[in-house]
Design a protein around this motif. Sequence first.
Motif, PDB file in Angstrom:
ATOM      1  N   LEU A  38       0.868  -1.176   0.000  1.00 54.43           N
ATOM      2  CA  LEU A  38       0.000   0.000   0.000  1.00 54.43           C
ATOM      3  C   LEU A  38       0.906   1.228   0.000  1.00 54.43           C
ATOM      4  O   LEU A  38       1.598   1.489   0.986  1.00 54.43           O
ATOM      5  CB  LEU A  38      -0.921   0.006   1.223  1.00 54.43           C
ATOM      6  N   ALA A  39       0.928   1.945  -1.121  1.00 53.12           N
ATOM      7  CA  ALA A  39       1.773   3.135  -1.238  1.00 53.12           C
ATOM      8  C   ALA A  39       0.939   4.355  -0.859  1.00 53.12           C
ATOM      9  O   ALA A  39       0.000   4.722  -1.564  1.00 53.12           O
ATOM     10  CB  ALA A  39       2.296   3.274  -2.665  1.00 53.12           C
ATOM     11  N   SER A  40       1.287   4.967   0.273  1.00 50.51           N
ATOM     12  CA  SER A  40       0.461   6.033   0.840  1.00 50.51           C
ATOM     13  C   SER A  40       1.199   7.363   0.833  1.00 50.51           C
ATOM     14  O   SER A  40       2.214   7.535   1.499  1.00 50.51           O
ATOM     15  CB  SER A  40       0.074   5.649   2.278  1.00 50.51           C
ATOM     16  N   SER A  41       0.661   8.313   0.055  1.00 48.67           N
ATOM     17  CA  SER A  41       1.201   9.674   0.027  1.00 48.67           C
ATOM     18  C   SER A  41       0.053  10.608  -0.283  1.00 48.67           C
ATOM     19  O   SER A  41      -0.466  10.615  -1.408  1.00 48.67           O
ATOM     20  CB  SER A  41       2.292   9.820  -1.037  1.00 48.67           C
ATOM     21  N   TYR A  42      -0.371  11.387   0.701  1.00 49.89           N
ATOM     22  CA  TYR A  42      -1.525  12.261   0.484  1.00 49.89           C
ATOM     23  C   TYR A  42      -1.292  13.196  -0.697  1.00 49.89           C
ATOM     24  O   TYR A  42      -2.144  13.350  -1.562  1.00 49.89           O
ATOM     25  CB  TYR A  42      -1.840  13.065   1.747  1.00 49.89           C
ATOM     26  N   SER A  43      -0.115  13.791  -0.768  1.00 52.63           N
ATOM     27  CA  SER A  43       0.185  14.706  -1.880  1.00 52.63           C
ATOM     28  C   SER A  43       0.428  13.957  -3.173  1.00 52.63           C
ATOM     29  O   SER A  43       0.212  14.486  -4.268  1.00 52.63           O
ATOM     30  CB  SER A  43       1.425  15.547  -1.548  1.00 52.63           C
TER      31      SER A  43
END
Length: 334
Positions: A87-92
Motif C-alpha cells: 500500500l503506497a500512501s502519500s496524500y500529496s
Amino acid sequence: MDKSIDKSNLNKTLQDFPQQFTDALRFTKEIRTLGEFDEVLVCGMGGSALPADILATYLTAAGEKLPIRICRDYTLPSTANNQTLVLASSYSGNTEETLSAFAQARKRGLQVVGFSKGGELLDLCRANNYPCVVYPDLGPDFQPRYASGYAFAAMASVLAHTGLIKEERLLEIAALPDFLARYQLAKQGEEAAKQVKGSIPLVYSSEKYLTSLARIIKIKFNESSKTQSFFNAFPELNHNEMIGFTNLLSRYTALIFFDPAEHPQTLKRMRITADLLRQKGVNLLNFELQGESTLQKIFYGLYLGDWIAYYLALLNGVDPTPVAMVEELKAKLK
C-alpha cells in the motif's frame, strides 16, 4: 485565545473529521485487488503512514491475523515478495521516499495499491494499471496529518474487499462518527490545553497504544502546537525514563492516556508513576479512554489529542496548520 490565528480554519477541519470515515468507505466501495497475500506492507511518511499504525493495532486487537508492516524509508524491505500487498500512501502523491519504494515494488512485480489525492503517485498507478484510492482535494492548506480518518478507513476497506480481513470491520468503522459525537472532545481539549501551556507535553500510554496513540498525539503537538513533545509507554518507561525526572531541567506536563481494561499491574504503575512525577514537579493530566472496543478507544484518544494540540497552538500564538520547517527542508533537498 485569538482564533483569528487559525488562518486555514483548522477548527472546521477538526469538526468535520468524523465524517471522513463514512466518506472513505463510500469512495472505496469498488476498489480491490487480486492475488494471494500473506502480509501487507504500507509505504509512507509522516501523516500518510500514521493510519497504518492505527490499523495494525486495531486489527491485532480485533483478532485478525494479517501482519502489517510499515516502511518509512526510501528502500523497500528485501523480504517483500509476491505474497506482499504493498500500500503506497502519500496524500500529496509526491513524497519522494514513497515514490522510491513504489518504484522498487513495481520493478519486483509486486501488487501495489496507491492512496493519494493526486500527484506523481496517482499518475504512476494509472500508467501501470494499479488501483489507487483518490482522496478528495481539500485545498493547498490541508495537511496530511488530518486525513487519518480517510486513510485508515480506505486502507481497511481495500483489505476487506480483497478478502484479507472480515467485512464486519467496515461496520465497526462506519459507527465511529456516531460514537465520537457522544463526547464534547473540543471542550475537553480546550481545557486541557490551558493546563499544558508553558510546558513540554509528555504523552504516555500503555505499550498496546504506543505507536497508534501516544506517538501520533506527540506528533500533533510537534506539528500543530509547534512545540517539543515526547512519548513513551508503560511499563517500559518505569525502567528508564522516569529516572530522568530526578533533576528537572524544564517544565513538563505528562498526559497519561489509560484504558481501564489494561492489565491491573499496568494501571497500578500508572497511578504510582503519576504520584512520583507530581512529587518531582511534573504537571499531570489523566485521560480515560472511552469506548467498548480498542478501535473506539484509539480514536477517542486521537480526536481528544487533536483538540488539545489545536488549542495549545492558539494559546502559543501560532497558526496550527503550516509546517514551515518541513517545507524549507523539502525546498533545500530539491
